[in-house]
Design a protein around this motif. Structure first.
Motif, PDB file in Angstrom:
ATOM      1  N   VAL A   2     -97.078   4.346 -48.590  1.00  0.00           N
ATOM      2  CA  VAL A   2     -96.421   3.922 -47.354  1.00  0.00           C
ATOM      3  C   VAL A   2     -97.335   4.178 -46.155  1.00  0.00           C
ATOM      4  O   VAL A   2     -97.840   5.286 -45.964  1.00  0.00           O
ATOM      5  CB  VAL A   2     -95.089   4.680 -47.174  1.00  0.00           C
ATOM      6  N   ARG A   3     -97.534   3.127 -45.358  1.00  0.00           N
ATOM      7  CA  ARG A   3     -98.383   3.221 -44.170  1.00  0.00           C
ATOM      8  C   ARG A   3     -97.511   3.555 -42.950  1.00  0.00           C
ATOM      9  O   ARG A   3     -96.506   2.898 -42.692  1.00  0.00           O
ATOM     10  CB  ARG A   3     -99.112   1.893 -43.937  1.00  0.00           C
ATOM     11  N   VAL A   4     -97.927   4.604 -42.231  1.00  0.00           N
ATOM     12  CA  VAL A   4     -97.144   5.101 -41.093  1.00  0.00           C
ATOM     13  C   VAL A   4     -98.002   5.064 -39.832  1.00  0.00           C
ATOM     14  O   VAL A   4     -99.070   5.671 -39.774  1.00  0.00           O
ATOM     15  CB  VAL A   4     -96.657   6.542 -41.351  1.00  0.00           C
ATOM     16  N   LEU A   5     -97.512   4.351 -38.827  1.00  0.00           N
ATOM     17  CA  LEU A   5     -98.230   4.228 -37.563  1.00  0.00           C
ATOM     18  C   LEU A   5     -97.962   5.454 -36.697  1.00  0.00           C
ATOM     19  O   LEU A   5     -96.818   5.856 -36.493  1.00  0.00           O
ATOM     20  CB  LEU A   5     -97.770   2.970 -36.826  1.00  0.00           C
ATOM     21  N   VAL A   6     -99.042   6.050 -36.185  1.00  0.00           N
ATOM     22  CA  VAL A   6     -98.945   7.222 -35.313  1.00  0.00           C
ATOM     23  C   VAL A   6     -99.344   6.787 -33.904  1.00  0.00           C
ATOM     24  O   VAL A   6    -100.482   6.370 -33.680  1.00  0.00           O
ATOM     25  CB  VAL A   6     -99.867   8.363 -35.800  1.00  0.00           C
ATOM     26  N   THR A   7     -98.404   6.876 -32.961  1.00  0.00           N
ATOM     27  CA  THR A   7     -98.638   6.338 -31.624  1.00  0.00           C
ATOM     28  C   THR A   7     -98.901   7.408 -30.573  1.00  0.00           C
ATOM     29  O   THR A   7     -99.199   7.078 -29.428  1.00  0.00           O
ATOM     30  CB  THR A   7     -97.414   5.519 -31.167  1.00  0.00           C
ATOM     31  N   ARG A  19    -100.758  15.942 -41.392  1.00  0.00           N
ATOM     32  CA  ARG A  19     -99.453  16.276 -41.970  1.00  0.00           C
ATOM     33  C   ARG A  19     -98.947  15.128 -42.859  1.00  0.00           C
ATOM     34  O   ARG A  19     -98.403  15.357 -43.934  1.00  0.00           O
ATOM     35  CB  ARG A  19     -98.431  16.561 -40.871  1.00  0.00           C
ATOM     36  N   LEU A  20     -99.135  13.901 -42.386  1.00  0.00           N
ATOM     37  CA  LEU A  20     -98.692  12.744 -43.162  1.00  0.00           C
ATOM     38  C   LEU A  20     -99.433  12.651 -44.491  1.00  0.00           C
ATOM     39  O   LEU A  20     -98.828  12.357 -45.535  1.00  0.00           O
ATOM     40  CB  LEU A  20     -98.890  11.465 -42.350  1.00  0.00           C
ATOM     41  N   GLU A  21    -100.730  12.882 -44.457  1.00  0.00           N
ATOM     42  CA  GLU A  21    -101.517  12.838 -45.692  1.00  0.00           C
ATOM     43  C   GLU A  21    -101.023  13.884 -46.682  1.00  0.00           C
ATOM     44  O   GLU A  21    -100.910  13.616 -47.888  1.00  0.00           O
ATOM     45  CB  GLU A  21    -102.994  13.045 -45.369  1.00  0.00           C
ATOM     46  N   THR A  22    -100.708  15.077 -46.186  1.00  0.00           N
ATOM     47  CA  THR A  22    -100.196  16.138 -47.050  1.00  0.00           C
ATOM     48  C   THR A  22     -98.871  15.735 -47.688  1.00  0.00           C
ATOM     49  O   THR A  22     -98.580  16.087 -48.841  1.00  0.00           O
ATOM     50  CB  THR A  22    -100.001  17.436 -46.242  1.00  0.00           C
ATOM     51  N   LEU A  23     -98.069  14.968 -46.950  1.00  0.00           N
ATOM     52  CA  LEU A  23     -96.761  14.534 -47.447  1.00  0.00           C
ATOM     53  C   LEU A  23     -96.847  13.299 -48.336  1.00  0.00           C
ATOM     54  O   LEU A  23     -95.829  12.842 -48.868  1.00  0.00           O
ATOM     55  CB  LEU A  23     -95.834  14.244 -46.260  1.00  0.00           C
ATOM     56  N   GLY A  24     -98.061  12.726 -48.470  1.00  0.00           N
ATOM     57  CA  GLY A  24     -98.230  11.586 -49.357  1.00  0.00           C
ATOM     58  C   GLY A  24     -98.136  10.230 -48.689  1.00  0.00           C
ATOM     59  O   GLY A  24     -97.967   9.218 -49.374  1.00  0.00           O
ATOM     60  N   PHE A  25     -98.249  10.202 -47.363  1.00  0.00           N
ATOM     61  CA  PHE A  25     -98.218   8.936 -46.630  1.00  0.00           C
ATOM     62  C   PHE A  25     -99.624   8.583 -46.140  1.00  0.00           C
ATOM     63  O   PHE A  25    -100.501   9.455 -46.048  1.00  0.00           O
ATOM     64  CB  PHE A  25     -97.274   9.031 -45.429  1.00  0.00           C
ATOM     65  N   GLN A  26     -99.827   7.318 -45.804  1.00  0.00           N
ATOM     66  CA  GLN A  26    -101.110   6.882 -45.267  1.00  0.00           C
ATOM     67  C   GLN A  26    -100.982   6.687 -43.753  1.00  0.00           C
ATOM     68  O   GLN A  26    -100.337   5.746 -43.300  1.00  0.00           O
ATOM     69  CB  GLN A  26    -101.556   5.560 -45.904  1.00  0.00           C
TER      70      GLN A  26
END
Length: 237
Positions: A2-7, A19-26
């Motif tokens: 899952v790709r998550v945009l960080v604004t 943090r997102l990478e640790t949780l398994g998100f891109q």
């Protein structure tokens, strides 16, 4: 994945990405605002009995001499991350608030009625914190330590940062960034990148700009803290 945009602006954007990478998100970084220090030449009133801080940026951008002058006063921070920043900056007695500026004002107003405090803050801010304290008889000396400005991207920049692909979720930390994202979504060449995006907002106020265009694809964190915001990623859309 899952790709998550960080604004959010740096340095927070990179911290959130880890943090997102640790949780398994891109994570996909697209900071929509940036902060910069303002020159501070304020003279601290000698009758100040406390310090209030509603943004970690306020202490991150504050001159060391200003922090040193205030470090011995009780410091009321809006939430966990801001409290950590205040301690790291050198404040000796930091109280962690409920995570919301309005709630912090309500929490501290009673004990400070008739007294004066210093409020470290940004030039761009909502007035409600100061208004609530003033209404309770608290004298607030606001010292602006930083400014927030939008970042202008052309269409090609956005497409490149998103690798030409849509994002499944977007994290929104401020109303200014939320409004900026709405502006990008309105561009014909970018609209398709956000057609199915879930917009995750830190608060009701942050959600308002994007709710007007995304409706039921907007969800709001249970508390105005990043832990609660990231928890939304694990809930069914």
């Amino acid at each position: 994945m899952v790709r998550v945009l960080v604004t959010r602006p740096e340095p927070g954007a990179s911290r959130t990405a880890r943090r997102l990478e640790t949780l398994g998100f891109q994570p996909v970084l697209l900071p929509l605002t940036e902060t910069s220090a303002l020159p501070v030449e304020a003279t601290i009133g000698g009758d100040a009995v406390a310090v209030a801080v509603t943004s970690a940026n306020a202490v991150r951008h504050a001159p060391q001499a200003l922090v040193a002058a205030l470090a011995g006063l009780p410091c009321h921070a809006v939430g966990k991350r801001t409290a950590e920043a205040c301690r790291a900056a050198g404040f000796l007695s930091v109280t962690e608030g409920p995570g919301d500026a309005e709630a912090l004002a309500d929490a501290i107003a009673g004990g400070l009625a008739g007294k004066a405090i210093v409020y470290l803050c940004g030039r761009v801010r909502f007035p409600v914190f100061e208004q609530r304290l003033a209404a309770a008889g608290v004298q607030v000396q606001a010292i602006e330590t930083y400014d927030t400005a939008g970042i202008d991207y052309d269409d090609a920049d956005v497409v490149a940062r998103l690798s030409g692909r849509s994002v499944e979720a977007a994290l929104l930390y401020s109303a200014k960034a939320s409004a900026a994202l709405v502006g990008l979504m309105a561009r014909p060449t970018l609209r398709h990148l956000f057609g199915k995006t879930q917009f995750l907002a830190l608060s009701v106020r942050v959600a308002e700009p994007v709710e007007r265009v995304a409706g039921n694809r907007v969800r709001i964190a249970s508390k105005p803290e990043e832990d609660a915001l990231l928890a939304l990623l694990s809930l069914p859309g």
